[in-house]
Design a protein around this motif. Structure first.
Motif, PDB file in Angstrom:
ATOM      1  N   GLU A  63       0.824  -1.099  -0.053  1.00  0.00           N
ATOM      2  CA  GLU A  63      -0.021  -0.142  -0.203  1.00  0.00           C
ATOM      3  C   GLU A  63       0.812   1.352   0.074  1.00  0.00           C
ATOM      4  OE1 GLU A  63      -2.459  -0.476   3.373  1.00  0.00           O
ATOM      5  OE2 GLU A  63      -3.788  -1.889   2.254  1.00  0.00           O
ATOM      6  N   GLU A  64       2.022   1.037   0.438  1.00  0.00           N
ATOM      7  CA  GLU A  64       3.117   2.140   0.509  1.00  0.00           C
ATOM      8  C   GLU A  64       3.545   2.587  -1.022  1.00  0.00           C
ATOM      9  OE1 GLU A  64       6.068   1.330   3.128  1.00  0.00           O
ATOM     10  OE2 GLU A  64       4.760   1.428   5.144  1.00  0.00           O
ATOM     11  N   GLY A  65       3.188   1.619  -1.822  1.00  0.00           N
ATOM     12  CA  GLY A  65       3.954   1.854  -3.147  1.00  0.00           C
ATOM     13  C   GLY A  65       5.103   1.467  -3.411  1.00  0.00           C
ATOM     14  N   ASN A  66       5.559   1.687  -4.722  1.00  0.00           N
ATOM     15  CA  ASN A  66       6.872   1.330  -5.258  1.00  0.00           C
ATOM     16  C   ASN A  66       7.355   0.095  -5.137  1.00  0.00           C
ATOM     17  OD1 ASN A  66       9.369   2.111  -6.043  1.00  0.00           O
ATOM     18  ND2 ASN A  66      10.283   2.474  -4.352  1.00  0.00           N
ATOM     19  N   VAL A  67       6.426  -1.041  -5.062  1.00  0.00           N
ATOM     20  CA  VAL A  67       6.879  -2.399  -4.856  1.00  0.00           C
ATOM     21  C   VAL A  67       6.298  -3.056  -6.445  1.00  0.00           C
ATOM     22  CG1 VAL A  67       5.859  -4.510  -3.894  1.00  0.00           C
ATOM     23  CG2 VAL A  67       5.910  -2.530  -2.516  1.00  0.00           C
ATOM     24  N   ASP A  68       7.268  -3.551  -6.940  1.00  0.00           N
ATOM     25  CA  ASP A  68       7.009  -4.498  -8.139  1.00  0.00           C
ATOM     26  C   ASP A  68       6.800  -5.825  -8.076  1.00  0.00           C
ATOM     27  OD1 ASP A  68       7.621  -4.362 -10.827  1.00  0.00           O
ATOM     28  OD2 ASP A  68       9.331  -5.686 -10.835  1.00  0.00           O
ATOM     29  N   ARG A  69       7.324  -6.712  -7.117  1.00  0.00           N
ATOM     30  CA  ARG A  69       6.800  -7.891  -6.887  1.00  0.00           C
ATOM     31  C   ARG A  69       7.242  -8.466  -5.440  1.00  0.00           C
ATOM     32  NH1 ARG A  69       7.983 -11.707 -10.420  1.00  0.00           N
ATOM     33  NH2 ARG A  69       7.950 -10.418 -12.115  1.00  0.00           N
ATOM     34  N   ILE A  70       6.657  -9.784  -5.410  1.00  0.00           N
ATOM     35  CA  ILE A  70       6.881 -10.298  -4.157  1.00  0.00           C
ATOM     36  C   ILE A  70       7.362 -11.402  -4.400  1.00  0.00           C
ATOM     37  CG2 ILE A  70       5.474 -11.061  -1.970  1.00  0.00           C
ATOM     38  CD1 ILE A  70       3.484  -8.922  -2.954  1.00  0.00           C
ATOM     39  N   GLN A  71       8.633 -11.945  -3.565  1.00  0.00           N
ATOM     40  CA  GLN A  71       9.214 -13.093  -3.553  1.00  0.00           C
ATOM     41  C   GLN A  71       9.178 -13.927  -2.342  1.00  0.00           C
ATOM     42  OE1 GLN A  71      13.086 -12.074  -4.956  1.00  0.00           O
ATOM     43  NE2 GLN A  71      12.261 -12.467  -7.232  1.00  0.00           N
ATOM     44  N   ILE A  72       8.997 -15.471  -2.347  1.00  0.00           N
ATOM     45  CA  ILE A  72       9.248 -16.176  -1.182  1.00  0.00           C
ATOM     46  C   ILE A  72      10.505 -16.880  -1.573  1.00  0.00           C
ATOM     47  CG2 ILE A  72       8.477 -18.225   0.149  1.00  0.00           C
ATOM     48  CD1 ILE A  72       5.528 -17.168  -0.600  1.00  0.00           C
ATOM     49  N   LYS A  73      11.428 -16.902  -0.878  1.00  0.00           N
ATOM     50  CA  LYS A  73      12.726 -17.701  -0.935  1.00  0.00           C
ATOM     51  C   LYS A  73      12.817 -18.616   0.243  1.00  0.00           C
ATOM     52  CE  LYS A  73      15.386 -13.999  -3.383  1.00  0.00           C
ATOM     53  NZ  LYS A  73      16.627 -13.204  -3.291  1.00  0.00           N
ATOM     54  N   TRP A 100      -2.906 -12.801  -2.052  1.00  0.00           N
ATOM     55  CA  TRP A 100      -2.654 -12.957  -0.580  1.00  0.00           C
ATOM     56  C   TRP A 100      -2.732 -14.357  -0.296  1.00  0.00           C
ATOM     57  CZ3 TRP A 100       0.059  -8.823  -0.256  1.00  0.00           C
ATOM     58  CH2 TRP A 100      -0.337  -7.482  -0.808  1.00  0.00           C
ATOM     59  N   ALA A 101      -3.786 -14.840  -0.452  1.00  0.00           N
ATOM     60  CA  ALA A 101      -3.839 -16.306  -0.044  1.00  0.00           C
ATOM     61  C   ALA A 101      -2.775 -17.222  -0.447  1.00  0.00           C
ATOM     62  CB  ALA A 101      -5.308 -16.774  -0.511  1.00  0.00           C
ATOM     63  N   LEU A 102      -2.597 -16.957  -2.026  1.00  0.00           N
ATOM     64  CA  LEU A 102      -1.379 -17.606  -2.737  1.00  0.00           C
ATOM     65  C   LEU A 102       0.017 -17.383  -1.495  1.00  0.00           C
ATOM     66  CD1 LEU A 102      -0.259 -19.448  -4.898  1.00  0.00           C
ATOM     67  CD2 LEU A 102       0.172 -17.171  -6.132  1.00  0.00           C
ATOM     68  N   ILE A 103       0.223 -16.444  -1.279  1.00  0.00           N
ATOM     69  CA  ILE A 103       1.479 -16.320  -0.537  1.00  0.00           C
ATOM     70  C   ILE A 103       1.345 -16.552   0.805  1.00  0.00           C
ATOM     71  CG2 ILE A 103       2.947 -14.089   0.355  1.00  0.00           C
ATOM     72  CD1 ILE A 103       2.239 -12.681  -2.128  1.00  0.00           C
ATOM     73  N   ALA A 104       0.110 -16.546   1.567  1.00  0.00           N
ATOM     74  CA  ALA A 104       0.193 -17.101   2.758  1.00  0.00           C
ATOM     75  C   ALA A 104       0.396 -18.324   2.944  1.00  0.00           C
ATOM     76  CB  ALA A 104      -1.098 -16.974   3.485  1.00  0.00           C
ATOM     77  N   GLY A 105      -0.416 -19.246   1.903  1.00  0.00           N
ATOM     78  CA  GLY A 105      -0.176 -20.792   1.661  1.00  0.00           C
ATOM     79  C   GLY A 105       0.995 -21.183   1.289  1.00  0.00           C
ATOM     80  N   SER A 106       1.599 -20.306   0.656  1.00  0.00           N
ATOM     81  CA  SER A 106       2.961 -20.776   0.354  1.00  0.00           C
ATOM     82  C   SER A 106       4.122 -20.465   1.558  1.00  0.00           C
ATOM     83  CB  SER A 106       3.603 -19.839  -0.935  1.00  0.00           C
ATOM     84  OG  SER A 106       2.990 -20.042  -2.061  1.00  0.00           O
ATOM     85  N   VAL A 107       3.970 -19.552   2.170  1.00  0.00           N
ATOM     86  CA  VAL A 107       4.716 -19.467   3.468  1.00  0.00           C
ATOM     87  C   VAL A 107       4.523 -20.624   4.267  1.00  0.00           C
ATOM     88  CG1 VAL A 107       5.265 -18.041   5.319  1.00  0.00           C
ATOM     89  CG2 VAL A 107       5.097 -16.847   3.148  1.00  0.00           C
ATOM     90  N   ALA A 108       3.113 -20.761   4.667  1.00  0.00           N
ATOM     91  CA  ALA A 108       2.884 -21.871   5.504  1.00  0.00           C
ATOM     92  C   ALA A 108       3.378 -23.284   5.122  1.00  0.00           C
ATOM     93  CB  ALA A 108       1.409 -22.088   5.816  1.00  0.00           C
ATOM     94  N   ALA A 109       3.154 -23.485   3.629  1.00  0.00           N
ATOM     95  CA  ALA A 109       3.446 -24.806   3.218  1.00  0.00           C
ATOM     96  C   ALA A 109       4.997 -25.138   3.517  1.00  0.00           C
ATOM     97  CB  ALA A 109       3.019 -25.041   2.054  1.00  0.00           C
ATOM     98  N   PHE A 110       5.763 -23.966   3.138  1.00  0.00           N
ATOM     99  CA  PHE A 110       7.254 -24.132   3.059  1.00  0.00           C
ATOM    100  C   PHE A 110       7.748 -23.804   4.574  1.00  0.00           C
ATOM    101  CE2 PHE A 110       6.605 -23.581  -1.359  1.00  0.00           C
ATOM    102  CZ  PHE A 110       7.187 -24.748  -2.037  1.00  0.00           C
ATOM    103  N   GLY A 111       7.162 -23.438   5.462  1.00  0.00           N
ATOM    104  CA  GLY A 111       7.584 -23.260   6.933  1.00  0.00           C
ATOM    105  C   GLY A 111       8.256 -21.891   6.815  1.00  0.00           C
ATOM    106  N   GLY A 113      11.398 -21.583   7.323  1.00  0.00           N
ATOM    107  CA  GLY A 113      12.719 -21.384   6.683  1.00  0.00           C
ATOM    108  C   GLY A 113      12.910 -20.502   5.546  1.00  0.00           C
ATOM    109  N   CYS A 114      11.846 -20.031   5.294  1.00  0.00           N
ATOM    110  CA  CYS A 114      11.337 -19.078   4.234  1.00  0.00           C
ATOM    111  C   CYS A 114      11.464 -17.512   4.532  1.00  0.00           C
ATOM    112  CB  CYS A 114       9.926 -19.270   3.447  1.00  0.00           C
ATOM    113  SG  CYS A 114       9.720 -20.950   2.726  1.00  0.00           S
ATOM    114  N   LYS A 115      11.859 -16.823   3.448  1.00  0.00           N
ATOM    115  CA  LYS A 115      12.002 -15.246   3.652  1.00  0.00           C
ATOM    116  C   LYS A 115      10.823 -14.877   2.650  1.00  0.00           C
ATOM    117  CE  LYS A 115      16.922 -15.488   4.707  1.00  0.00           C
ATOM    118  NZ  LYS A 115      18.155 -15.137   3.921  1.00  0.00           N
ATOM    119  N   LEU A 116      10.204 -13.845   3.190  1.00  0.00           N
ATOM    120  CA  LEU A 116       9.169 -13.003   1.939  1.00  0.00           C
ATOM    121  C   LEU A 116      10.044 -11.954   2.077  1.00  0.00           C
ATOM    122  CD1 LEU A 116       6.508 -13.097   1.150  1.00  0.00           C
ATOM    123  CD2 LEU A 116       5.552 -12.257   3.325  1.00  0.00           C
ATOM    124  N   ILE A 117      10.009 -11.497   0.674  1.00  0.00           N
ATOM    125  CA  ILE A 117      10.750 -10.649   0.015  1.00  0.00           C
ATOM    126  C   ILE A 117      10.196  -9.622  -1.056  1.00  0.00           C
ATOM    127  CG2 ILE A 117      13.030  -9.881  -1.478  1.00  0.00           C
ATOM    128  CD1 ILE A 117      13.615 -11.580   0.927  1.00  0.00           C
TER     129      ILE A 117
END
Length: 129
Positions: A63-73, A100-111, A113-117
Motif C-alpha cells: 500500500e505504501e507503493g513502489n513495490v514491483d513484486r513479492i518473492q518467497i525464498k 494474498w492467499a497464495l502467498i500465505a499458503g506458500s509461506v505456511a507450506a514451506f515453513g 525457513g522461508c523469507k518473504l521479500i
C-alpha cells in the motif's frame, strides 16, 4: 547425554535449521530427536498467526507503493515470485484476496525457513519479518 552427528543431521533435515540450533535443541531435550523437533517448530496455531502477521505487514508495504513484486525464498532459492500487478488485476476482477492467499499458503507450506521479500521498482529489496 550422547548427541550424535546423525541425530543433529536428522533434526536439521526435519526442521531446516542450522547445525548450532539443532545441536542446542538436542542438548535441551537430552538427545531426544522428536522433542528437539517439537521445540524448534512452532505449533500449527502459531504458524497461522505468524502468517497472518506477515501478510498484514506485506499488505502495508504494498500500500505504501513502489513495490514491483513479492518473492518467497528458501535457502536463497526463489520458490514463488508474484508481480504486484496481479493483485491489482485480481482486485478489478473481484479476487483481491487471491494473491494474498497464495502467498500465505506458500509461506505456511514451506515453513519458516522461508523469507518473504518485497522487490521494489528500483531493484532494491526488503525482507518482511
Amino acid at each position: 547425554m550422547n548427541i550424535t552427528l546423525e541425530a543433529i543431521e536428522k533434526v536439521m533435515e526435519l526442521t531446516g535449521v542450522e547445525y548450532k540450533t539443532a545441536k542446542e535443541a538436542l542438548e535441551k531435550t537430552d538427545g531426544n530427536i522428536d522433542e528437539a523437533v517439537k521445540l524448534i517448530q512452532p505449533s500449527a496455531n502459531d504458524i497461522g498467526d505468524d502468517v497472518k502477521c506477515l501478510i498484514d505487514q506485506l499488505k502495508k508495504k504494498v500500500e505504501e507503493g513502489n513495490v514491483d513484486r513479492i518473492q518467497i525464498k528458501k535457502d536463497d532459492e526463489v520458490i514463488l515470485s508474484v508481480p504486484v500487478n496481479i493483485g491489482i488485476i485480481g482486485g478489478i476482477v473481484g479476487l483481491a484476496t487471491a494473491p494474498w492467499a497464495l502467498i500465505a499458503g506458500s509461506v505456511a507450506a514451506f515453513g519458516f525457513g522461508c523469507k518473504l521479500i518485497v522487490v521494489k521498482k528500483d531493484g532494491s529489496t526488503d525482507e518482511i519479518k
